[in-house]
Scaffold this motif. Sequence first.
Motif, mmCIF file in Angstrom:
data_model
loop_
_atom_site.group_PDB
_atom_site.id
_atom_site.type_symbol
_atom_site.label_atom_id
_atom_site.label_comp_id
_atom_site.label_asym_id
_atom_site.label_seq_id
_atom_site.Cartn_x
_atom_site.Cartn_y
_atom_site.Cartn_z
ATOM 1 N N LEU A 29 0.808 -1.215 0.000
ATOM 2 C CA LEU A 29 0.000 0.000 0.000
ATOM 3 C C LEU A 29 0.840 1.262 0.000
ATOM 4 C CD1 LEU A 29 -2.715 -1.207 2.523
ATOM 5 C CD2 LEU A 29 -2.752 -1.312 0.013
ATOM 6 N N PHE A 30 1.965 1.239 0.702
ATOM 7 C CA PHE A 30 2.897 2.356 0.671
ATOM 8 C C PHE A 30 4.237 1.916 1.232
ATOM 9 C CE2 PHE A 30 1.423 2.926 5.029
ATOM 10 C CZ PHE A 30 2.576 3.278 5.701
ATOM 11 N N VAL A 31 5.276 2.687 0.901
ATOM 12 C CA VAL A 31 6.631 2.440 1.404
ATOM 13 C C VAL A 31 7.225 3.779 1.812
ATOM 14 C CG1 VAL A 31 8.944 1.594 0.882
ATOM 15 C CG2 VAL A 31 6.967 0.519 -0.198
ATOM 16 N N ASP A 32 7.822 3.824 2.983
ATOM 17 C CA ASP A 32 8.574 4.993 3.450
ATOM 18 C C ASP A 32 10.006 4.558 3.722
ATOM 19 O OD1 ASP A 32 6.546 6.903 3.419
ATOM 20 O OD2 ASP A 32 5.933 6.465 5.485
ATOM 21 N N LYS A 33 10.941 5.349 3.260
ATOM 22 C CA LYS A 33 12.351 5.081 3.556
ATOM 23 C C LYS A 33 12.663 5.668 4.918
ATOM 24 C CE LYS A 33 16.968 5.563 1.615
ATOM 25 N NZ LYS A 33 17.748 6.006 0.451
ATOM 26 N N ILE A 34 13.103 4.819 5.843
ATOM 27 C CA ILE A 34 13.457 5.266 7.189
ATOM 28 C C ILE A 34 14.879 5.821 7.172
ATOM 29 C CG2 ILE A 34 13.855 4.535 9.571
ATOM 30 C CD1 ILE A 34 11.703 2.356 9.065
ATOM 31 N N ASP A 35 15.786 5.050 6.600
ATOM 32 C CA ASP A 35 17.167 5.484 6.418
ATOM 33 C C ASP A 35 17.763 4.680 5.274
ATOM 34 O OD1 ASP A 35 18.103 2.978 7.440
ATOM 35 O OD2 ASP A 35 18.222 3.765 9.482
ATOM 36 N N GLU A 36 19.068 4.721 5.145
ATOM 37 C CA GLU A 36 19.751 4.064 4.024
ATOM 38 C C GLU A 36 19.456 2.567 3.933
ATOM 39 O OE1 GLU A 36 24.375 3.025 3.154
ATOM 40 O OE2 GLU A 36 23.940 5.084 3.766
ATOM 41 N N ASN A 37 19.193 1.924 5.066
ATOM 42 C CA ASN A 37 19.019 0.475 5.091
ATOM 43 C C ASN A 37 17.636 -0.012 5.490
ATOM 44 O OD1 ASN A 37 21.801 -0.118 4.475
ATOM 45 N ND2 ASN A 37 22.267 0.629 6.526
ATOM 46 N N GLU A 38 16.765 0.874 5.954
ATOM 47 C CA GLU A 38 15.471 0.448 6.466
ATOM 48 C C GLU A 38 14.317 1.113 5.734
ATOM 49 O OE1 GLU A 38 15.768 -0.966 10.989
ATOM 50 O OE2 GLU A 38 15.762 1.208 10.740
ATOM 51 N N ASN A 56 14.928 -4.395 6.875
ATOM 52 C CA ASN A 56 16.284 -3.895 7.050
ATOM 53 C C ASN A 56 17.164 -4.671 6.080
ATOM 54 O OD1 ASN A 56 19.033 -3.618 7.982
ATOM 55 N ND2 ASN A 56 18.202 -2.793 9.892
ATOM 56 N N VAL A 57 17.637 -4.004 5.024
ATOM 57 C CA VAL A 57 18.402 -4.710 3.995
ATOM 58 C C VAL A 57 19.840 -4.997 4.419
ATOM 59 C CG1 VAL A 57 16.962 -3.925 2.081
ATOM 60 C CG2 VAL A 57 18.958 -2.579 2.724
#
Length: 103
Positions: A29-38, A56-57
Amino acid sequence: MEILMGILSLASNASTWRGYHYYADNHVLFVDKIDENEYFGEVRGGADTPYHVKVNVKNPRKSHCDCPLADGRRVICKHMVALYFSVFPNEANSYIQDIKDNL
């Protein structure tokens, strides 16, 4: 690329396959980038209420989903895979192409 493959290498074949279909069928439904990896998002499952998913990639075992399979466990579920594919659509394309090539 090794970091990005962590989510897929830790997910079961069933979770990866179903996660791909959730991604392809627009269940994210949606995606928010938390930081570079999350990344955080909501993924619609079979129920009316969507699941809250964090991927967490860099450290895939720190990923979380509140679905019955993954909540409170260190499991990579189909909702996490769907969110991952939404963030990295080239990985989704590579995944499905590998499936087609091996038919």
